[in-house]
Enzyme design. Sequence first.
Site, PDB file in Angstrom:
ATOM      1  N   LEU A   1      25.295   2.394  49.103  1.00 57.05           N
ATOM      2  CA  LEU A   1      24.908   2.479  47.699  1.00 57.05           C
ATOM      3  C   LEU A   1      25.570   3.710  47.108  1.00 57.05           C
ATOM      4  O   LEU A   1      25.475   4.800  47.682  1.00 57.05           O
ATOM      5  CB  LEU A   1      23.390   2.551  47.557  1.00 57.05           C
ATOM      6  CG  LEU A   1      22.858   2.615  46.119  1.00 57.05           C
ATOM      7  CD1 LEU A   1      21.576   1.797  45.993  1.00 57.05           C
ATOM      8  CD2 LEU A   1      22.583   4.059  45.696  1.00 57.05           C
TER       9      LEU A   1
ATOM     10  N   GLU B   1      27.129  11.555  41.812  1.00 56.68           N
ATOM     11  CA  GLU B   1      28.453  11.944  41.344  1.00 56.68           C
ATOM     12  C   GLU B   1      28.574  13.467  41.372  1.00 56.68           C
ATOM     13  O   GLU B   1      27.566  14.168  41.497  1.00 56.68           O
ATOM     14  CB  GLU B   1      28.689  11.416  39.924  1.00 56.68           C
ATOM     15  CG  GLU B   1      28.645   9.898  39.836  1.00 56.68           C
ATOM     16  CD  GLU B   1      28.974   9.379  38.434  1.00 56.68           C
ATOM     17  OE1 GLU B   1      29.221  10.221  37.531  1.00 56.68           O
ATOM     18  OE2 GLU B   1      28.987   8.150  38.263  1.00 56.68           O
TER      19      GLU B   1
ATOM     20  N   GLU C   1      13.427   3.414  48.947  1.00 54.95           N
ATOM     21  CA  GLU C   1      14.258   4.222  49.840  1.00 54.95           C
ATOM     22  C   GLU C   1      13.481   5.407  50.400  1.00 54.95           C
ATOM     23  O   GLU C   1      13.531   5.688  51.600  1.00 54.95           O
ATOM     24  CB  GLU C   1      15.485   4.727  49.075  1.00 54.95           C
ATOM     25  CG  GLU C   1      16.351   5.718  49.822  1.00 54.95           C
ATOM     26  CD  GLU C   1      17.430   6.342  48.954  1.00 54.95           C
ATOM     27  OE1 GLU C   1      18.081   7.300  49.409  1.00 54.95           O
ATOM     28  OE2 GLU C   1      17.635   5.876  47.817  1.00 54.95           O
TER      29      GLU C   1
ATOM     30  N   ARG D   1       7.785  24.262  82.681  1.00 52.52           N
ATOM     31  CA  ARG D   1       8.386  25.595  82.648  1.00 52.52           C
ATOM     32  C   ARG D   1       7.375  26.676  83.054  1.00 52.52           C
ATOM     33  O   ARG D   1       6.243  26.689  82.567  1.00 52.52           O
ATOM     34  CB  ARG D   1       8.895  25.877  81.232  1.00 52.52           C
ATOM     35  CG  ARG D   1       9.405  27.297  80.986  1.00 52.52           C
ATOM     36  CD  ARG D   1      10.676  27.602  81.743  1.00 52.52           C
ATOM     37  NE  ARG D   1      11.299  28.840  81.258  1.00 52.52           N
ATOM     38  CZ  ARG D   1      12.285  29.459  81.878  1.00 52.52           C
ATOM     39  NH1 ARG D   1      12.792  28.943  82.995  1.00 52.52           N
ATOM     40  NH2 ARG D   1      12.797  30.565  81.375  1.00 52.52           N
TER      41      ARG D   1
ATOM     42  N   ALA E   1      17.961  11.497  48.647  1.00 48.51           N
ATOM     43  CA  ALA E   1      16.955  10.660  47.965  1.00 48.51           C
ATOM     44  C   ALA E   1      16.140  11.476  46.969  1.00 48.51           C
ATOM     45  O   ALA E   1      14.950  11.244  46.781  1.00 48.51           O
ATOM     46  CB  ALA E   1      16.041   9.971  48.969  1.00 48.51           C
TER      47      ALA E   1
END
Length: 385
Positions: A123, A127, A242, A268, A363
């Site tokens: 998409l 710009e 989105e 650890r 987004a």
Amino acid sequence: MPVDLPPDEAELRSAARKFVQREVVPVADRMDREDYFPRELFSRLGAHGFLGPSIPPELEGLGQGYRAQALLLEEIARASPALALSVGAHSNLCADNLCRNGTEAQRRRFVPPLVRGDRIGALALTEPTAGSDAVSLRTRAERRGDRYVLNGTKQFITNGPVADTLIVYAKTAPDRGPHGISAFVVEREMAGFRVARALDKMGMRGSPTGELSFEACEVPAENLLGRESEGVAVMMSGLNIERAVLAAIPVGILAECLDRCLGYAREREQFGQKIGRFELVQEKIANMFAALEASRLLVDRALAAVGEETRTHRWSATALTYASEASTRVALDAIQLFGGTGYMRDLPLERLARDAKLLEIGAGTSEIRRLLVARELLGPGFESS
């Protein structure tokens, strides 16, 4: 996502997890180190139906909806957020967008090849002078007989350098501002379209991002997506969905960081004991768990909201903002918990931290999303400053 998934979604997640371990984990490190895009994976993803979870069966998709799409992205993101980003741009921003807004002829022509992975989707909105202020875009589309002629430049386009099918936004009525925007389906083979350059990023390497150029690019009028000069509605509903779907990517990052930290804290040893016994380590782990579960709940709420109504932005904007910022913070905490080992590139933690940051920018930035939420809550009269 919720622990008690419906059978179809549970089966999908299980299949995705196996696919990721078999196909994605072996190439994830190479993607980052070489900025390598694994094009061949798209055909394999398509063969499993993973590129069309929200697409109806008659168009070769799974027909399961946005939560299924988010589940897939979460699983992929645990191994490679970069691949998850490219898959999300392909399947949600492009294929699902076409499916929701296209004519029957457009749907049947463009969607199945995307679902199969035969073509890559993208998409093109952003710009050089239109980022957060997306509706100020300058790309123009002039109607000339049975076609439109596009001129302009797009920037920071995910999948742009490799895309075959793109949804491109352009002004058809510049004097009408946001109400003069139209959406078009542009194909790579069209004369006048070219990839100006591929961009070199801090993270999400292996997910190609590029600058695209349209120089007298002729697009058939039949490729107009929706009505002329009514593309802002397509744009805003697409951004809302989105955000809800892509918020699953930081959830995957959170889950991977927590699992790795739990394993490390159990094994650890320092000062004669497992570091998981240290209270400050326990605090980090507890905070990671809280961030993960809160993000999952917000994402699930956002997915439910966009499934009902795409004009309400508060849930998707909140989910992506919270989850993305949490994933950046938790990835850095995971590096801290691992100490010097976490800072090395032998582990994916530093890669996950670099990848996570993009979700605070893409987004719509976190700042813009917060404005959307606040103004929607405040109501009429607070739309702009």
